[in-house]
Design an enzyme around this catalytic site. Structure first.
Site, PDB file in Angstrom:
ATOM      1  CE1 TYR A 293      25.158   7.638  32.266  1.00 21.67           C
ATOM      2  CE2 TYR A 293      23.805   7.717  30.200  1.00 21.67           C
ATOM      3  CZ  TYR A 293      24.743   7.007  31.085  1.00 21.67           C
ATOM      4  OH  TYR A 293      25.557   6.220  30.379  1.00 21.67           O
ATOM      5  CB  SER A 359      19.937   0.589  26.961  1.00 22.52           C
ATOM      6  OG  SER A 359      19.411   1.905  26.843  1.00 22.52           O
ATOM      7  CD  GLU A 360      24.926   4.375  27.628  1.00 20.53           C
ATOM      8  OE1 GLU A 360      24.934   5.431  28.169  1.00 20.53           O
ATOM      9  OE2 GLU A 360      25.175   4.186  26.171  1.00 20.53           O
ATOM     10  CG  ASN A 361      21.289   4.644  35.884  1.00 18.66           C
ATOM     11  OD1 ASN A 361      21.223   3.679  37.026  1.00 18.66           O
ATOM     12  ND2 ASN A 361      21.056   5.664  35.957  1.00 18.66           N
TER      13      ASN A 361
END
Length: 458
Positions: A293, A359-361
């Site tokens: 992030y 896996s997340e952004n």
């Protein structure tokens, strides 16, 4: 310019049980905390009011299909499956997760399943949570049960999501229950989480399942203010504490020697048993999920530490605000797309180029209804955010980094811990009153990108 991605690239999004399913039989730490301190949660909205995936899983999976997802990560709720953490398995939970997994597979969407996403069963927290090795064993049993129940159809497992976050939130900075501020206890929680991870990996390998097992880490590159040795050292220590405290055990099977030496010199090491080293070495993973992030920018401290103050990571560094940085004002986070490239290059050059994926952004924005045009949220800012990060991701892949996919956080606007619904992250807008789902512009853009396995950018 056209940015094309490798064949069979994983396009999808991520979510979690607690943030989407709604109320469950087994109480979690979040349910318990919310019942006692609802004022700590934005607009007093607690985890029972999430995006109703428990009721709407079938239509939601149709929406994933519409967004051209070929993969999707969510989690199993330990408290839903085994309400007291250690006893009987709840057959209704088994039915629910079977239906979700089967439907995903039927729609051509590969399920990626996380075992623990911040949702400690309250019955386990009452025993001390991750401070207690009995809870480590209870988690290992829960993991084994999940593998036995679902391991024939789930081929990508993750032991933990962002395990450093409950350490920071629950034991250092007071943004998760049990709201303790005590570095020594934080170090114990982190250490026992690594042991729990390793036990789950051991159980998975012993079962000879057809798939693979990994972990999801939020990696936050530590950038020094300058190349002055004091700034470089500050950034190194921040990296050891917040990244390498989990990255090294799961990829190398051991802790960084300089982290151990540092904590030992301040008498902050957790209690270790002789057999722990062997167990940690057994916990090396097949696949790393990377949540990215924001960067961490640090400088050396300007003032001496008060030796009477409680020991904290900030004894070794100060945060640094880089001039001219680009910010997401709603979340207070810097937007720095090259960080995603720097993470991949570090993994390639220093960790043997492991199989990994993003896996997340994601980008949380407040009051998105401001951007409604013709009934749809025109979130051009999110499209720019994703395409910028994908451009740097593409550069990493073109330079040999072993990155296999990109998952966005998240699919539908969901409940987010103490922030509840303050910032929205989804490809799909959720109307809290009606639970109606409406695809945003970014969802359409992502669907096209996934379909073409590429995107164009000037």
């Amino acid at each position: 310019m056209k940015y094309a991605f490798p064949d069979n690239f994983w396009w999808g999004s991520a979510s979690s049980a607690l943030q989407t399913e709604g109320a469950r039989e087994g109480e979690t730490t979040w349910d318990y905390w919310f019942a006692r301190e609802p004022n700590r949660f934005h607009n007093g909205v607690g985890p029972q009011h999430t995006s109703t995936f428990y009721q709407n899983w079938k239509t939601d999976i149709q929406l994933l299909k519409q967004l051209n997802h070929n993969s999707f990560r969510t989690s199993i709720s330990w408290a839903r499956l085994i309400p007291d953490g250690i006893g009987e398995v709840n057959p209704e939970a088994v039915d629910f997760y079977n239906q979700v997994i089967d439907e995903l597979n039927e729609q051509g969407i590969t399920p990626f399943i996380t075992l623990f996403h911040f949702d400690m069963p309250m019955a386990m927290q009452e025993l001390g949570g991750w401070e207690n090795r009995d809870v480590v064993d209870a988690y290992a049993r829960y993991a084994q049960i999940c593998f036995e129940l679902f391991g024939d159809r789930v081929l990508h497992w993750f032991t933990f999501n962002e395990p450093i976050v409950p350490v920071e939130g629950g034991y250092l900075y007071d943004f998760h229950y049990p709201n303790v501020v005590d570095f020594r206890r934080a170090a114990t929680v982190a250490y026992h989480t690594v042991l729990a991870h390793a036990k789950a990996v051991q159980a998975y390998r012993a079962g000879h399942y057809a798939g693979e097992i990994g972990i999801v880490l939020n990696l936050t590159p530590s950038y020094p203010r300058s190349q002055n040795p004091a700034d470089v050292k500050a950034a190194h220590i921040a990296d050891l504490m917040f990244n390498r405290s989990f990255l090294d055990p799961v990829l190398r099977g051991e802790y960084p020697a300089d982290l151990v030496a540092l904590l030992k010199s301040y008498d902050q090491l957790p209690t270790c048993k002789p057999e722990d080293g062997f167990l940690i070495a057994e916990g090396k993973i097949d696949l790393l999920g990377v949540n990215y992030y924001q960067p961490r920018r640090v400088k050396c401290r300007d003032s001496a530490v008060n030796p009477q103050a409680p020991f904290m990571p900030e004894w070794f560094f100060d945060n640094y605000e880089m001039p001219g940085r680009k910010m997401n004002p709603y979340r207070g986070w810097e937007i720095y797309a090259p960080g995603i490239y720097d993470i991949l290059v570090n993994l390639r050059d220093n960790y043997g180029n492991p199989r990994c994926f993003i896996s997340e952004n994601g980008m949380g924005v407040e009051n998105e209804q401001r951007f409604i045009e013709n009934g749809q949220i025109n979130d051009q800012y999110r499209i720019e955010f994703i395409s910028e990060h994908l451009t740097w991701l593409h550069k990493g892949i073109s330079e040999g980094c072993n990155c296999l996919g990109y998952h966005m956080w998240t699919f539908i606007d969901n409940w987010s811990w103490c922030n509840a619904y303050k910032n929205r992250y989804g490809f799909i807008q959720l109307d809290l009153k009606t639970q109606q789902r409406t695809i945003k512009k970014s969802g359409e853009w992502f669907a096209a990108t996934a379909l073409n396995n590429s995107f164009e950018k000037e």
